[in-house]
Design a protein around this motif. Structure first.
Motif, PDB file in Angstrom:
ATOM      1  N   ARG A   9     -52.998 -58.699  -0.986  1.00 54.01           N
ATOM      2  CA  ARG A   9     -51.896 -58.128  -0.216  1.00 54.01           C
ATOM      3  C   ARG A   9     -50.999 -57.332  -1.160  1.00 54.01           C
ATOM      4  O   ARG A   9     -50.656 -57.792  -2.233  1.00 54.01           O
ATOM      5  N   GLY A  10     -50.638 -56.170  -0.733  1.00 52.82           N
ATOM      6  CA  GLY A  10     -49.743 -55.336  -1.519  1.00 52.82           C
ATOM      7  C   GLY A  10     -48.363 -55.336  -0.911  1.00 52.82           C
ATOM      8  O   GLY A  10     -48.075 -56.115   0.004  1.00 52.82           O
ATOM      9  N   PRO A  11     -47.518 -54.453  -1.378  1.00 56.36           N
ATOM     10  CA  PRO A  11     -46.171 -54.373  -0.808  1.00 56.36           C
ATOM     11  C   PRO A  11     -46.232 -53.897   0.642  1.00 56.36           C
ATOM     12  O   PRO A  11     -47.196 -53.251   1.060  1.00 56.36           O
ATOM     13  N   GLU A  12     -45.206 -54.214   1.395  1.00 55.86           N
ATOM     14  CA  GLU A  12     -45.137 -53.806   2.791  1.00 55.86           C
ATOM     15  C   GLU A  12     -45.079 -52.285   2.874  1.00 55.86           C
ATOM     16  O   GLU A  12     -44.382 -51.617   2.100  1.00 55.86           O
ATOM     17  N   VAL A  13     -45.811 -51.724   3.814  1.00 53.67           N
ATOM     18  CA  VAL A  13     -45.831 -50.284   4.022  1.00 53.67           C
ATOM     19  C   VAL A  13     -44.509 -49.865   4.665  1.00 53.67           C
ATOM     20  O   VAL A  13     -44.074 -50.458   5.647  1.00 53.67           O
ATOM     21  N   THR A  14     -43.868 -48.867   4.104  1.00 50.30           N
ATOM     22  CA  THR A  14     -42.581 -48.407   4.637  1.00 50.30           C
ATOM     23  C   THR A  14     -42.690 -47.111   5.437  1.00 50.30           C
ATOM     24  O   THR A  14     -41.736 -46.715   6.088  1.00 50.30           O
ATOM     25  N   HIS A  15     -43.816 -46.422   5.354  1.00 47.62           N
ATOM     26  CA  HIS A  15     -44.052 -45.191   6.114  1.00 47.62           C
ATOM     27  C   HIS A  15     -43.043 -44.097   5.798  1.00 47.62           C
ATOM     28  O   HIS A  15     -42.782 -43.242   6.621  1.00 47.62           O
ATOM     29  N   ARG A  16     -42.471 -44.093   4.618  1.00 47.25           N
ATOM     30  CA  ARG A  16     -41.431 -43.113   4.311  1.00 47.25           C
ATOM     31  C   ARG A  16     -41.975 -41.701   4.166  1.00 47.25           C
ATOM     32  O   ARG A  16     -41.243 -40.743   4.344  1.00 47.25           O
ATOM     33  N   ALA A  17     -43.214 -41.546   3.820  1.00 48.58           N
ATOM     34  CA  ALA A  17     -43.751 -40.206   3.593  1.00 48.58           C
ATOM     35  C   ALA A  17     -44.862 -39.856   4.569  1.00 48.58           C
ATOM     36  O   ALA A  17     -45.698 -39.024   4.292  1.00 48.58           O
ATOM     37  N   SER A  18     -44.865 -40.463   5.725  1.00 49.61           N
ATOM     38  CA  SER A  18     -45.938 -40.179   6.664  1.00 49.61           C
ATOM     39  C   SER A  18     -45.579 -38.987   7.541  1.00 49.61           C
ATOM     40  O   SER A  18     -44.438 -38.818   7.952  1.00 49.61           O
ATOM     41  N   GLY A  19     -46.555 -38.166   7.794  1.00 44.39           N
ATOM     42  CA  GLY A  19     -46.332 -37.012   8.641  1.00 44.39           C
ATOM     43  C   GLY A  19     -47.634 -36.365   9.032  1.00 44.39           C
ATOM     44  O   GLY A  19     -48.708 -36.755   8.583  1.00 44.39           O
ATOM     45  N   ILE A  20     -47.528 -35.376   9.891  1.00 41.54           N
ATOM     46  CA  ILE A  20     -48.703 -34.679  10.416  1.00 41.54           C
ATOM     47  C   ILE A  20     -48.463 -33.186  10.270  1.00 41.54           C
ATOM     48  O   ILE A  20     -47.408 -32.679  10.654  1.00 41.54           O
ATOM     49  N   VAL A  21     -49.455 -32.489   9.729  1.00 39.80           N
ATOM     50  CA  VAL A  21     -49.388 -31.043   9.577  1.00 39.80           C
ATOM     51  C   VAL A  21     -50.555 -30.427  10.332  1.00 39.80           C
ATOM     52  O   VAL A  21     -51.713 -30.714  10.041  1.00 39.80           O
TER      53      VAL A  21
END
Length: 193
Positions: A9-21
């Motif tokens: 298990r790694g750190p919790e995903v924060t989705h700070r840099a998620s996006g769609i182009v």
């Protein structure tokens, strides 16, 4: 050899840099696939962005228009903004897109030019890009003083390009509201300002 332990298990995903182009069509991919990514940004060409705006907003994304996509990227010999001192065709595109967005009721950030430091997307001098940036920035702000402008959207954290751009933008009072660049692995040919 590289070994990956998928059970760790790694750190919790924060989705700070998620996006769609440029990757969403009407209903595709389905919301069940996009939703878990919690996209923070949806960037597209003006017409497609307006069409997909309600869906992307519902999924939590900030909307961003790639204005240069409305112009396209013609061959070197074709018209580019400011050729021969003629800004009218480019000015008309900018005005049309700002008015179209306003009429749609959609609010979006304006990315003025995609990756102006590579020849695939900018076929004139770096100085002409800066003139285009200044003129476009001023035109959008005149049409919509609340507009959020993003840029210069260069291909990587090229400190030389960014420094030249920022000095010009500061001198001419056209600093972007949001500073952006595109992170890529490897080198891409760049033009310096």
């Amino acid at each position: 050899a590289v070994e990956v332990d998928l059970s760790a298990r790694g750190p919790e995903v924060t989705h700070r840099a998620s996006g769609i182009v440029l990757g969403v069509a009407a209903g595709q991919p389905i919301d069940a696939l996009i939703g878990p990514l919690r996209p923070k940004l949806f960037r597209d060409l003006p017409a497609l962005l307006i069409d997909n705006a309600p869906r992307m907003r519902r999924l939590g994304a900030t909307l961003q228009i790639s204005l240069s996509g409305a112009f396209g990227y013609p061959d070197k010999g074709a018209y580019w903004p400011g050729d021969g001192g003629n800004w009218a065709p480019w000015d008309a595109i900018v005005k049309t897109q700002v008015e179209r967005l306003r009429a749609s009721g959609v609010t979006a950030q304006w990315d003025l030019w995609n990756e102006p430091d590579i020849p695939e997307f900018w076929k004139r001098s770096p100085e002409r890009f800066l003139q285009t940036w200044q003129r476009t920035f001023q035109q959008i702000k005149a049409l919509d003083p609340q507009a959020v402008i993003v840029g210069p959207s260069v291909t990587g954290n090229d400190l030389g390009f960014l420094a030249g751009f920022l000095l010009y933008a500061k001198t001419h009072n056209v600093l972007p509201d949001i500073l952006s660049w595109h992170a890529f692995g490897g080198q891409i040919g760049r033009a310096h300002v």
